[in-house]
Design a protein around this motif. Sequence first.
Motif, PDB file in Angstrom:
ATOM      1  N   SER A  62      49.341 -13.011  42.701  1.00 30.29           N
ATOM      2  CA  SER A  62      49.996 -13.871  41.709  1.00 30.29           C
ATOM      3  C   SER A  62      50.810 -14.967  42.379  1.00 30.29           C
ATOM      4  CB  SER A  62      50.909 -13.037  40.814  1.00 30.29           C
ATOM      5  OG  SER A  62      52.060 -12.654  41.534  1.00 30.29           O
ATOM      6  N   VAL A  84      53.491 -20.426  42.695  1.00 28.02           N
ATOM      7  CA  VAL A  84      53.112 -19.570  41.565  1.00 28.02           C
ATOM      8  C   VAL A  84      52.617 -20.380  40.382  1.00 28.02           C
ATOM      9  CG1 VAL A  84      53.872 -17.732  40.053  1.00 28.02           C
ATOM     10  CG2 VAL A  84      55.048 -18.114  42.204  1.00 28.02           C
ATOM     11  N   HIS A  85      53.411 -21.406  39.991  1.00 24.87           N
ATOM     12  CA  HIS A  85      53.101 -22.072  38.733  1.00 24.87           C
ATOM     13  C   HIS A  85      51.895 -22.993  38.843  1.00 24.87           C
ATOM     14  CE1 HIS A  85      55.791 -24.887  40.820  1.00 24.87           C
ATOM     15  NE2 HIS A  85      55.193 -25.848  40.129  1.00 24.87           N
ATOM     16  N   ILE A  89      47.107 -18.377  37.533  1.00 29.38           N
ATOM     17  CA  ILE A  89      46.889 -16.933  37.447  1.00 29.38           C
ATOM     18  C   ILE A  89      47.618 -16.462  36.196  1.00 29.38           C
ATOM     19  CG2 ILE A  89      47.627 -14.764  38.487  1.00 29.38           C
ATOM     20  CD1 ILE A  89      45.624 -15.777  40.252  1.00 29.38           C
ATOM     21  N   LEU A  91      49.506 -13.230  34.420  1.00 31.74           N
ATOM     22  CA  LEU A  91      50.045 -11.919  34.784  1.00 31.74           C
ATOM     23  C   LEU A  91      50.639 -11.264  33.542  1.00 31.74           C
ATOM     24  CD1 LEU A  91      50.885  -9.730  36.776  1.00 31.74           C
ATOM     25  CD2 LEU A  91      52.755 -11.183  37.539  1.00 31.74           C
ATOM     26  N   PHE A  99      59.730 -13.650  26.231  1.00 28.48           N
ATOM     27  CA  PHE A  99      61.003 -14.358  26.196  1.00 28.48           C
ATOM     28  C   PHE A  99      61.745 -13.991  24.915  1.00 28.48           C
ATOM     29  CE2 PHE A  99      58.124 -17.345  28.545  1.00 28.48           C
ATOM     30  CZ  PHE A  99      58.573 -16.965  29.782  1.00 28.48           C
ATOM     31  N   GLU A 106      56.084 -19.203  19.794  1.00 26.58           N
ATOM     32  CA  GLU A 106      56.623 -19.998  20.905  1.00 26.58           C
ATOM     33  C   GLU A 106      56.319 -19.356  22.254  1.00 26.58           C
ATOM     34  OE1 GLU A 106      60.405 -21.960  18.500  1.00 26.58           O
ATOM     35  OE2 GLU A 106      60.620 -20.057  19.544  1.00 26.58           O
ATOM     36  N   PHE A 110      54.088 -21.251  25.104  1.00 27.06           N
ATOM     37  CA  PHE A 110      54.810 -21.621  26.330  1.00 27.06           C
ATOM     38  C   PHE A 110      53.889 -22.109  27.452  1.00 27.06           C
ATOM     39  CE2 PHE A 110      56.992 -20.872  30.313  1.00 27.06           C
ATOM     40  CZ  PHE A 110      58.288 -21.287  30.064  1.00 27.06           C
ATOM     41  N   PRO A 111      52.856 -21.325  27.845  1.00 31.64           N
ATOM     42  CA  PRO A 111      52.012 -21.795  28.952  1.00 31.64           C
ATOM     43  C   PRO A 111      51.273 -23.088  28.616  1.00 31.64           C
ATOM     44  CG  PRO A 111      51.079 -19.843  27.922  1.00 31.64           C
ATOM     45  CD  PRO A 111      52.456 -19.996  27.375  1.00 31.64           C
ATOM     46  N   LYS A 113      52.422 -25.530  26.653  1.00 28.56           N
ATOM     47  CA  LYS A 113      53.389 -26.625  26.773  1.00 28.56           C
ATOM     48  C   LYS A 113      53.615 -26.980  28.233  1.00 28.56           C
ATOM     49  CE  LYS A 113      56.135 -26.203  22.575  1.00 28.56           C
ATOM     50  NZ  LYS A 113      57.276 -25.457  22.024  1.00 28.56           N
ATOM     51  N   MET A 114      53.708 -25.955  29.075  1.00 29.43           N
ATOM     52  CA  MET A 114      53.947 -26.193  30.493  1.00 29.43           C
ATOM     53  C   MET A 114      52.791 -26.957  31.123  1.00 29.43           C
ATOM     54  SD  MET A 114      56.829 -25.227  31.319  1.00 29.43           S
ATOM     55  CE  MET A 114      57.989 -24.820  30.038  1.00 29.43           C
ATOM     56  N   ARG A 115      51.622 -26.832  30.516  1.00 32.05           N
ATOM     57  CA  ARG A 115      50.453 -27.523  31.056  1.00 32.05           C
ATOM     58  C   ARG A 115      50.222 -28.868  30.382  1.00 32.05           C
ATOM     59  NH1 ARG A 115      49.984 -22.553  32.226  1.00 32.05           N
ATOM     60  NH2 ARG A 115      48.753 -21.856  34.004  1.00 32.05           N
ATOM     61  N   ARG A 158      49.554 -14.278  25.098  1.00 37.15           N
ATOM     62  CA  ARG A 158      50.205 -15.316  25.887  1.00 37.15           C
ATOM     63  C   ARG A 158      49.441 -15.554  27.182  1.00 37.15           C
ATOM     64  NH1 ARG A 158      56.321 -14.423  27.917  1.00 37.15           N
ATOM     65  NH2 ARG A 158      55.270 -13.033  29.348  1.00 37.15           N
ATOM     66  N   CYS A 159      48.766 -14.516  27.668  1.00 35.68           N
ATOM     67  CA  CYS A 159      48.036 -14.639  28.920  1.00 35.68           C
ATOM     68  C   CYS A 159      46.631 -15.217  28.685  1.00 35.68           C
ATOM     69  CB  CYS A 159      47.954 -13.268  29.559  1.00 35.68           C
ATOM     70  SG  CYS A 159      47.462 -13.347  31.250  1.00 35.68           S
ATOM     71  N   TYR A 162      45.716 -19.448  27.744  1.00 33.98           N
ATOM     72  CA  TYR A 162      45.501 -20.618  28.606  1.00 33.98           C
ATOM     73  C   TYR A 162      44.347 -20.415  29.578  1.00 33.98           C
ATOM     74  CZ  TYR A 162      48.497 -18.199  32.079  1.00 33.98           C
ATOM     75  OH  TYR A 162      49.052 -17.308  32.966  1.00 33.98           O
TER      76      TYR A 162
END
Lengths: 360, 584
Positions: A62, A84-85, A89, A91, A99, A106, A110-111, A113-115, A158-159, A162
């Motif tokens: 990871s 990591v980010h 991967i 996890l 969260f 949300e 999250f992943p 939005k981060m992308r 959530r995993c 994405y």
Amino acid sequence: MAHQTERQATTAPPKLRLEGLSKRYGAVTALEPSNLQVNAGEFLTLLGPSGSGKTTLLQLISGLTEISAGQILIDGRDQSNTLVHQRDIGLVFQHYALFPHLTVAENIEFPLKMRGVTRDEIKQRLARALEMVHLEELAARFPRELSGGQQQRVALARCFVYKPSIILMDEPLGALDKKLRDQMQIEIKRLHRESGATIIYVTHDQDEALAMSDRICLMNKARIEQVDTPHEIYNRPKSAFAADFIGISNIFRGTAIDGPHGVRITTPSGDFIPPAGTAPGMASCALVIRPEHIRIGAGTANTARGGVYEIVYAGSETRVLVALPGEQRVIIRLPPGNAVPQIKETITFSWEPDAAVVVP
Amino acid sequence: MTAGAIVAHAPARRRLFPSSLWLVVPGILFLLLFFVLPVMRLLTLSFQDPTTGAWSLASYWHIVKTDVYIRVLGITFSISGYTAIFSVLLGYPVAYWLARMPERQRGPLLLLVMIPFWTSYLVKTFAWTIMLGRAGVINTLLMSLGIISEPLSLIHNRFGVMVGMVHSMTPLAVVTMLPVMIGIDRSLVDAAKTLGATPAHAFWTVYFKLSLPGLTAAGLLVFISSLGFFIVPALLGGRLDTMLAQLIITQVQELLNWSFAGALAAMMLAAALLSCWVYDRMFGLSSISGQSGQESASRLRLVAQHVLHALASVSARLADLMRAVIGGQGTARLLPAAVWLVLGFLILPTLVVVPVAFTSSQFLDFPPPGYSLRWFDTYFSSQLWISATVRSFLVATVTAVLATAIGGFSALALARSQSRWNGLIFGFFLAPLIVPRIIIAVGLFYLFAQMGLVATNAGLIIGHTVLAVPFTFVTMAAVLKSYDWRLDQAAATLGANRLSTLTQVTIPLLKGGIVAALLFAFITSFDELTIAIFISGGITTTLPKQMWDDMILQLNPTLAAVSVVVSVVITAVLLAAERFRRPA
């Protein structure tokens, strides 16, 4: 899906390749240099007792833990030092790590939005992910308002949402009770089949590993002991540890000696005929026989005698525990309908040479 | 109640051993009598005419129409507010750094915060007078290095007050934030990173968001404590830095104007309660103890999320820039560097009293021209200092026992009861922390004057116990929370009666917490000045009171010697508490 076509193409690099990967904390070795290949779309389980290095291996893949030596190749590209980010991967954490300040929706967004995924696409993919884990009605809830099983599903959604190149799962069902665990095992298998994702799954539960995996990577004392399909690893263990850790095994330690009638395994409980093709000259080896391969009564090849010291009734079967002279103990599995001996009775039992396995 | 019929059938002994909640009654009565009553009495005094006793708003009218009082109110709020902001800013990285440590390493490092936390405000402030004075350490150093030619004026102005206040309050901010931060699940940050968040985004959108209740609680507590401060502004401030508490002391001690002092106290209390109320609305007071509060309304949440995202993006850029300039290794060292700077700020200035205590000079110059033990001689041969020291030890010892008994039994009662009053009672026992000390002190002074307890040891002990109970209560509650009550049940099934269960199982297992509570209460009393200013007087003075009187009159090296003695005692007690608090 793309994953499946890749699986057929033999020229494509494996999804994940570890070369001489190791981890040291000062003088302590958390992972001996290890090699491993995982194919695209495969479900591989890291199985082992606690402290065997399976979680370390997962953390190294990871990127949450820095590697001491070796290489991590994902799709043939070296990712050993990727942050990591940026590693792409997924996890799934042991205690979900949802969260607490974000709603179910949300958390799943999250992943994305981060992308920097566009708003429209976030909406679509969120809806699909919620549908996939049957949580459409709970999108606006907070994690603490959900049951353990529901939280687990959010973590999975959530995993998967994405589509990471590899999904790692760290004992994701450890906190659930038995019944829910069985249910979630089926759920995860379905998600795996439907998404075609490559999954590396950590567990210390051998039944879970046997039930879910394409292949099992058995770990012990910070190294990889054996990598094989569940069927192979159960029927052809390559070490006494593998035989002992997966399922119940009767293990006779001894030496393999070439005699006048062929190779024999000499043990404190007697000399036994090993399966055909066993090489002589092993100073220390073990003869492994699964309990279901032993029957009560004398046989033509390998026969032994011992006193029954305990009878365990387990519903679909009855286990007879026998003490042999010396320290040797043997477990025999009786299917229903068989006559059960009495405690303290001395019985004779036997097995076919080819039902046993010899391991170093 | 309709329970009468049911109770009649219950065995008679049920009534002899009622719900354990009764154990809390003595504590509540004590606080009602010596905390709630005096504070209330002081507030009612503010609505009475000082001469006739008739109801009147004259005191408040007097405040409103006199420029000076409005200005002092403004100064008090602004100093307290800035102190809160700076203490939280300095404290946050330290708390973050400590929270990240494995528990075994955290213990000893936490002492670096706990020692300044418990170090006497008098000693800390005295040290700053040596540091910041015209011929002080900083000016001497800068002049000898040739950086400045004229001494900077660092003291008797706002700068001096802010340095002293922030230095005094930062440990409180750290200690308040730490439990919340320790309670944050570290794997959430890891999860954010695996999901694609940069370290900056993972920190701001997850960790920082979850630490907000701790951060604001720290700001709140620092603000409230600062409202009642008078030591720092009196010694480090100028005439324009007078704070509310100083006015109250003057009104009571010199002018005996109770009504007006009451009105000033009411303003201070209103400000304190108002900030508590705002905090409670936003986060819920329970979040101070590390439990997660409720989420605020959805519109506000969205705004907050956007702000945090923006902050994250900015700091991600900044981090990239830093990495480009000083490299990844250098960036990784920024946090420890900042933390050690803050810890240095908290610890080093106080140490300056040590060389000064051994000076051979008449003055507080630094570095000392020569060394001698003459100031320790002066201290140990002075009847006044020694009797004050003995009194302080005596009062602190009795206070420790009394406060631990009250706090311990009350915490025990709450731990054993499922009553819906628990939350309220918990808050009640913490209330003496939220009400500024000066208000409690003036209220008690009025009450004790009527009871004849002024200038008595009993009066001091009662006053100090009021202040120490929150500490003993919280310490005991923490220990009892992790206590496994099944052990008591086990003892009972093994044949122990209630008394032997208590003496053979419960108390031995809680010993660590009890000792820690005793020692914390001891320090609270040993170091207490506010109540002593009013209650102790004449020859019945305590050590902090004697130091205060000396400081107001004339700063001298004896004070440095006394500071060393006080610091040694407190540090020793603290180390002992730390040893005992940890289970063997």
